[in-house]
Motif scaffolding. Structure first.
Motif, PDB file in Angstrom:
ATOM      1  N   PHE A  82     -12.102   2.756  37.240  1.00  0.00           N
ATOM      2  CA  PHE A  82     -11.743   2.384  35.877  1.00  0.00           C
ATOM      3  C   PHE A  82     -10.581   1.396  35.872  1.00  0.00           C
ATOM      4  CE2 PHE A  82      -9.165   2.996  32.069  1.00  0.00           C
ATOM      5  CZ  PHE A  82     -10.103   2.894  31.062  1.00  0.00           C
ATOM      6  N   SER A  83      -9.560   1.675  36.669  1.00  0.00           N
ATOM      7  CA  SER A  83      -8.385   0.794  36.735  1.00  0.00           C
ATOM      8  C   SER A  83      -8.756  -0.577  37.273  1.00  0.00           C
ATOM      9  CB  SER A  83      -7.302   1.425  37.618  1.00  0.00           C
ATOM     10  OG  SER A  83      -6.880   2.671  37.090  1.00  0.00           O
ATOM     11  N   HIS A  84      -9.642  -0.614  38.255  1.00  0.00           N
ATOM     12  CA  HIS A  84     -10.075  -1.889  38.838  1.00  0.00           C
ATOM     13  C   HIS A  84     -10.849  -2.712  37.811  1.00  0.00           C
ATOM     14  CE1 HIS A  84     -11.523  -4.795  41.751  1.00  0.00           C
ATOM     15  NE2 HIS A  84     -12.769  -4.573  41.344  1.00  0.00           N
ATOM     16  N   LEU A  92     -15.389  -1.651  28.964  1.00  0.00           N
ATOM     17  CA  LEU A  92     -16.049  -0.410  29.369  1.00  0.00           C
ATOM     18  C   LEU A  92     -16.314   0.455  28.147  1.00  0.00           C
ATOM     19  CD1 LEU A  92     -13.877   0.489  32.502  1.00  0.00           C
ATOM     20  CD2 LEU A  92     -16.151  -0.536  32.507  1.00  0.00           C
ATOM     21  N   THR A  93     -17.519   0.973  28.046  1.00  0.00           N
ATOM     22  CA  THR A  93     -17.873   1.881  26.955  1.00  0.00           C
ATOM     23  C   THR A  93     -18.081   3.286  27.508  1.00  0.00           C
ATOM     24  OG1 THR A  93     -20.248   1.442  27.217  1.00  0.00           O
ATOM     25  CG2 THR A  93     -19.005   0.002  25.724  1.00  0.00           C
ATOM     26  N   GLY A  94     -18.177   4.255  26.601  1.00  0.00           N
ATOM     27  CA  GLY A  94     -18.397   5.633  27.008  1.00  0.00           C
ATOM     28  C   GLY A  94     -19.622   5.806  27.899  1.00  0.00           C
ATOM     29  N   PRO A  95     -20.801   5.307  27.482  1.00  0.00           N
ATOM     30  CA  PRO A  95     -22.000   5.458  28.308  1.00  0.00           C
ATOM     31  C   PRO A  95     -21.875   4.829  29.693  1.00  0.00           C
ATOM     32  CG  PRO A  95     -22.616   4.911  26.062  1.00  0.00           C
ATOM     33  CD  PRO A  95     -21.124   4.785  26.138  1.00  0.00           C
ATOM     34  N   VAL A  96     -21.147   3.692  29.793  1.00  0.00           N
ATOM     35  CA  VAL A  96     -20.957   3.049  31.097  1.00  0.00           C
ATOM     36  C   VAL A  96     -20.127   3.953  32.012  1.00  0.00           C
ATOM     37  CG1 VAL A  96     -19.861   1.100  32.289  1.00  0.00           C
ATOM     38  CG2 VAL A  96     -21.191   0.704  30.213  1.00  0.00           C
ATOM     39  N   SER A 128      -5.169   9.856  28.909  1.00  0.00           N
ATOM     40  CA  SER A 128      -4.703   9.016  27.791  1.00  0.00           C
ATOM     41  C   SER A 128      -5.505   7.729  27.687  1.00  0.00           C
ATOM     42  CB  SER A 128      -3.205   8.685  27.949  1.00  0.00           C
ATOM     43  OG  SER A 128      -2.430   9.864  27.958  1.00  0.00           O
ATOM     44  N   ILE A 129      -6.821   7.856  27.798  1.00  0.00           N
ATOM     45  CA  ILE A 129      -7.727   6.719  27.640  1.00  0.00           C
ATOM     46  C   ILE A 129      -8.240   6.720  26.210  1.00  0.00           C
ATOM     47  CG2 ILE A 129      -9.916   5.680  28.368  1.00  0.00           C
ATOM     48  CD1 ILE A 129      -9.483   7.008  31.098  1.00  0.00           C
TER      49      ILE A 129
END
Length: 268
Positions: A82-84, A92-96, A128-129
């Protein structure tokens, strides 16, 4: 027919419903299981992102319980990925994220893991996303070059009084464009037609302290618009010129620079 009792669905219950949807359960069966109409189920699916965001922020929860993280290794690898992705400015979305978490679990041979909407909301809350609005094109700008330019600008700016520093901005005005929202009676079908591309360019300019403002400059496509018939264009509260695409070209801009201080603007 007995009147159906209305029941308010809290966020956690909506997450359970989304979890059933993610597992591939038929919508009819889900609606019967939770005692909700199909229209409510459709609304919940449509508002998936809002529901997950509400759960992550704790909205709608009357109580919170501390739970241990069952799949800590999945969390760690997912957060590195995620950080990368975000460092590369990739949306980025929830499903991804859910799909990536399932892939990680598969690579780790964890068979009993399934990234549900509830799991996603919990990791968002823990880390905390939150959902963010994408705006601008920050990565298109060379930040170092921009800072160097600003440093040089401020150095030159110090030599001039505010009344001698001017700024010009241009914007497109789509004067024939309908709004993209409308009011209508319940049940009305709302369809949009072709959106008008008719436009003019509006140019505005004033100095830093606001003591001097130039007349607006309007650039249209026609040299002699029909609506200006029998009108003395020198009496207009704006300057009008024309270009085949209603843009500022080098010639007209050069004239504007040369004669604008006296407001003697002859581009026609």
């Amino acid at each position: 027919m007995a009147k159906r009792k209305l029941t308010a669905l809290n966020v956690q219950l909506k997450l359970k419903i989304l979890n059933e949807v993610d597992h591939g359960t038929e919508k009819k069966a889900i609606a019967q299981q939770f005692g909700i109409p199909k229209s409510t189920l459709s609304t919940i699916i449509k508002n998936r992102e809002k529901i997950i965001h509400a759960a992550a922020s704790g909205s709608g929860n009357k109580s919170k319980r501390c739970r241990t993280v069952k799949y800590e290794k999945i969390d760690t690898i997912l957060l590195e990925w995620f950080s990368h992705m975000r460092a590369s400015n990739i949306p980025l979305t929830g499903p991804v994220i859910q799909s990536k978490a399932n892939d990680i679990a598969k690579d780790m041979s964890i068979k009993d893991f399934r990234c549900s909407a509830g799991w996603l909301s919990r990791i968002q809350r823990r880390q905390s996303i939150s959902s963010l609005q994408i705006c601008g094109e920050a990565n298109e700008v060379d930040e170092e070059s921009a800072n160097n330019w600003l440093h040089e600008f401020y150095r030159v700016r110090e030599k001039y009084a505010s009344c001698d520093v001017f700024n010009m901005a241009e914007t497109g005005f789509f004067y024939n464009l309908f709004p993209n929202h409308t009011l209508g009676a319940k049940g009305d079908k709302c369809h949009g037609g072709a959106r008008s591309e008719q436009r003019v360019t509006v140019v505005l300019c004033c100095n830093a302290d606001g003591s001097e403002k130039f007349r607006p400059w309007i650039i249209g496509k026609s040299g002699k618009p029909s609506w200006f018939k029998n009108i003395n264009m020198d009496t207009l509260p704006c300057i009008y010129s024309h270009h085949q695409k209603a843009w500022i070209d080098g010639t007209s801009f050069g004239k504007w620079i040369f004669v604008s201080t006296g407001d003697m603007f002859f581009l026609r």
